[in-house]
Scaffold this motif. Sequence first.
Motif: not given
Length: 90
Positions: A69-90
């Motif tokens: 739970f905390w890592m998901n919040r931390l990833d989202h806060k710093y922009g490392y979650d999968e939802d915030s990534k640009d599909p072209q960067q993958l």
Amino acid sequence: MEKSRKYWRANLRMVGLLLLIWFLVSYGAGILFRQWLDQFKLGGFKLGFWFAQQGSIYIFVILIFIYVFWMNRLDHKYGYDEDSKDPQQL
């Protein structure tokens, strides 16, 4: 680069806190404070014995869920979650 350092520091603080809790429950409640905890009962068993045999395992599983739970919040806060990534960067 600064964002990565802040993310890593926050991650280490979180892991350190969770490991401290796990240590206190497994070593502290199961060994160091066993005699004091044995004056209480849980399910017919002395509490110190219960922590040594089952309680520390339950707490460890709960800590895994808290970590996720905390890592998901931390990833989202710093922009490392999968939802915030640009599909072209993958």
